[in-house]
Design a protein around this motif. Structure first.
Motif, mmCIF file in Angstrom:
data_model
loop_
_atom_site.group_PDB
_atom_site.id
_atom_site.type_symbol
_atom_site.label_atom_id
_atom_site.label_comp_id
_atom_site.label_asym_id
_atom_site.label_seq_id
_atom_site.Cartn_x
_atom_site.Cartn_y
_atom_site.Cartn_z
ATOM 1 N N TRP A 67 0.830 -0.984 -0.115
ATOM 2 C CA TRP A 67 0.029 0.029 -0.055
ATOM 3 C C TRP A 67 1.199 1.269 -0.005
ATOM 4 C CZ3 TRP A 67 -4.968 1.313 -0.755
ATOM 5 C CH2 TRP A 67 -5.340 2.521 -0.146
ATOM 6 N N GLN A 108 1.894 -5.834 6.957
ATOM 7 C CA GLN A 108 1.016 -5.927 5.776
ATOM 8 C C GLN A 108 1.820 -5.690 4.391
ATOM 9 O OE1 GLN A 108 -0.368 -4.451 8.536
ATOM 10 N NE2 GLN A 108 -2.494 -5.173 8.828
ATOM 11 N N HIS A 118 -7.841 -3.932 12.244
ATOM 12 C CA HIS A 118 -6.666 -3.299 11.371
ATOM 13 C C HIS A 118 -7.445 -1.879 11.022
ATOM 14 C CE1 HIS A 118 -3.847 -2.328 8.371
ATOM 15 N NE2 HIS A 118 -4.784 -2.725 7.383
ATOM 16 N N ILE A 247 -3.720 -4.966 -3.653
ATOM 17 C CA ILE A 247 -3.046 -4.803 -2.506
ATOM 18 C C ILE A 247 -3.972 -4.750 -1.211
ATOM 19 C CG2 ILE A 247 -1.824 -2.916 -1.191
ATOM 20 C CD1 ILE A 247 -0.106 -2.752 -3.561
ATOM 21 N N ALA A 248 -5.293 -4.064 -1.539
ATOM 22 C CA ALA A 248 -6.377 -3.797 -0.641
ATOM 23 C C ALA A 248 -7.579 -4.523 -0.888
ATOM 24 C CB ALA A 248 -6.223 -2.354 -0.182
ATOM 25 N N LEU A 261 -11.516 2.899 0.451
ATOM 26 C CA LEU A 261 -11.552 1.366 1.240
ATOM 27 C C LEU A 261 -12.917 1.084 1.917
ATOM 28 C CD1 LEU A 261 -7.986 0.784 2.301
ATOM 29 C CD2 LEU A 261 -8.820 0.415 0.059
ATOM 30 N N HIS A 264 -13.465 -2.455 3.607
ATOM 31 C CA HIS A 264 -12.583 -2.436 4.589
ATOM 32 C C HIS A 264 -13.611 -2.398 6.055
ATOM 33 C CE1 HIS A 264 -8.934 -3.002 2.639
ATOM 34 N NE2 HIS A 264 -8.263 -3.211 3.604
ATOM 35 N N GLU A 277 -4.903 -10.399 1.546
ATOM 36 C CA GLU A 277 -4.712 -9.662 0.392
ATOM 37 C C GLU A 277 -3.228 -9.993 -0.128
ATOM 38 O OE1 GLU A 277 -6.760 -5.687 2.501
ATOM 39 O OE2 GLU A 277 -4.704 -6.282 2.874
HETATM 40 C C1 UVW Z 1 -4.789 -0.487 4.730
HETATM 41 O O1 UVW Z 1 -5.018 -0.728 5.677
HETATM 42 C C2 UVW Z 1 -4.617 1.040 4.270
HETATM 43 O O2 UVW Z 1 -4.547 -1.431 3.742
HETATM 44 P P1 UVW Z 1 -4.518 -3.022 3.757
HETATM 45 O O3 UVW Z 1 -5.673 -3.541 4.405
HETATM 46 O O4 UVW Z 1 -4.167 -3.532 2.200
HETATM 47 O O5 UVW Z 1 -3.345 -3.288 4.734
#
Ligand code: UVW
Length: 319
Positions: A67, A108, A118, A247-248, A261, A264, A277
């Motif tokens: 990221w 990560q 996270h 990546i995410a 995101l 998330h 990921e």
């Molecule tokens: C972030 O937390 C910004 O990304 P990732 O979940 O890909 O680690």
């Protein structure tokens, strides 16, 4: 005039949640769906004895796909033949010599599992724990309980890049629920409740093919993004794990609002879906296209790191 939605609170105000579903002390979320029956269902998918590992290589000569803002791993030899030649170390009694190395990396910063704590918004992490619990180390919903439990179940690969007839999805290209369902249909499979869902975009392979300068230019990953029907489908299908070769795991931003995101928040924080990921899916996908078996046993466990926000994992898939 309609005001533009500019916060996760607004965007997700009607979004489903699994908070409390497994008790007030839960730290593994949708992993609870992977019970013994699900392990046995995964084992039934082992029909050929083929094994695939899904981690990207740490420390490739192009660096590591991370990221933006994170940096590649630094691996340093702190003992090797050179140390003996330079007289900085002596062989062990009997003549044995050895090499040692250390690594400095973002947890990560490679193929990894995000802890449920996270990411958050509104000062609450998974299951309603206070975000204060993240200070200095995750006291709640760290990666450790996931690592202790392990992740084993029936996995499927949805090769969206192949279904769309491209080597890789393009920057910012959205994968819709309909794309997922129609790609599964093209593969001849039906996504079932509790499936570990792996989605191939072809994106991470471009990092290794084109190099970081090209990869990070106007960085906007392709993938799923927040759509009410998509999140409700994840909820209804009780999807335990979402893995992708990005990546995410999602389009970097929500197209209409620019919110970064949002899945998330909607999937990880609210539903407790485990995010895997930066997967390497090229070899598995090539094989699935050849033998037309798109389902498998998925086995993986992130490293057991106390209080960590995530941890590397090298998932093993067996067909
Ligand atoms: C972030 O937390 C910004 O990304 P990732 O979940 O890909 O680690």
């Amino acid at each position: 005039m309609e005001e533009k939605v500019n916060s996760l609170e607004e965007l997700l105000k009607d979004s489903p949640t699994n908070w409390g579903r497994w008790g007030k002390d839960d730290e593994v979320g949708a992993l609870n769906f992977l019970d013994r029956q699900e392990v046995l269902r995964g084992i039934k998918a082992v029909r050929q004895g083929k094994v695939f590992t899904l981690q990207v290589i740490i420390g490739s000569d192009k660096g590591d796909p991370v990221w933006p803002g994170r940096t590649s791993a630094i691996r340093i030899n702190v003992n090797d033949k050179g140390y003996y030649l330079a007289g900085k170390n002596k062989p062990l009694y009997g003549g044995l010599e050895y090499a040692d190395d250390i690594i400095i990396m973002f947890l990560q910063g490679t193929t990894q599992i995000d802890a449920l704590g996270h990411t958050w918004y509104g000062d609450r992490i998974w299951n309603g724990y206070n975000a204060i619990e993240t200070i200095g180390g995750l006291n709640k919903a760290s990666v450790l309980p996931i690592a202790q439990r392990g992740i084993v179940g029936h996995g499927i690969l949805i090769d969206v890049a192949w279904c769309k007839g491209v080597e890789s999805l393009s920057a910012g290209e959205e994968i819709t629920l309909n794309d997922l369902l129609s790609c599964a249909k093209k593969e001849g499979i039906e996504i079932q409740k509790h499936d570990i869902l792996l989605i191939r975009t072809g994106w991470i392979a471009q990092f290794f093919k084109k190099g970081p300068a090209e990869f990070y230019k106007n960085f906007l990953e392709p993938g799923l993004t927040y759509r009410k029907e998509l999140v409700e489908w994840f909820y209804k299908m009780e999807i335990p794990v979402l893995g992708t070769d990005t990546i995410a795991n999602e389009r970097t931003t929500h197209p209409e609002t620019g919110i970064v995101l949002p899945l998330h928040a909607a999937l990880m924080r609210n539903l407790g879906v485990i995010f895997n990921e930066i997967l390497w899916l090229e070899d598995l996908a090539e094989d699935c296209r050849k033998d037309n078996q798109w389902d498998f046993l998925y086995v993986g466990a992130p490293l057991k790191i106390n209080k960590a926000t995530g941890a590397p994992i090298n998932p093993v898939v067996i067909k």
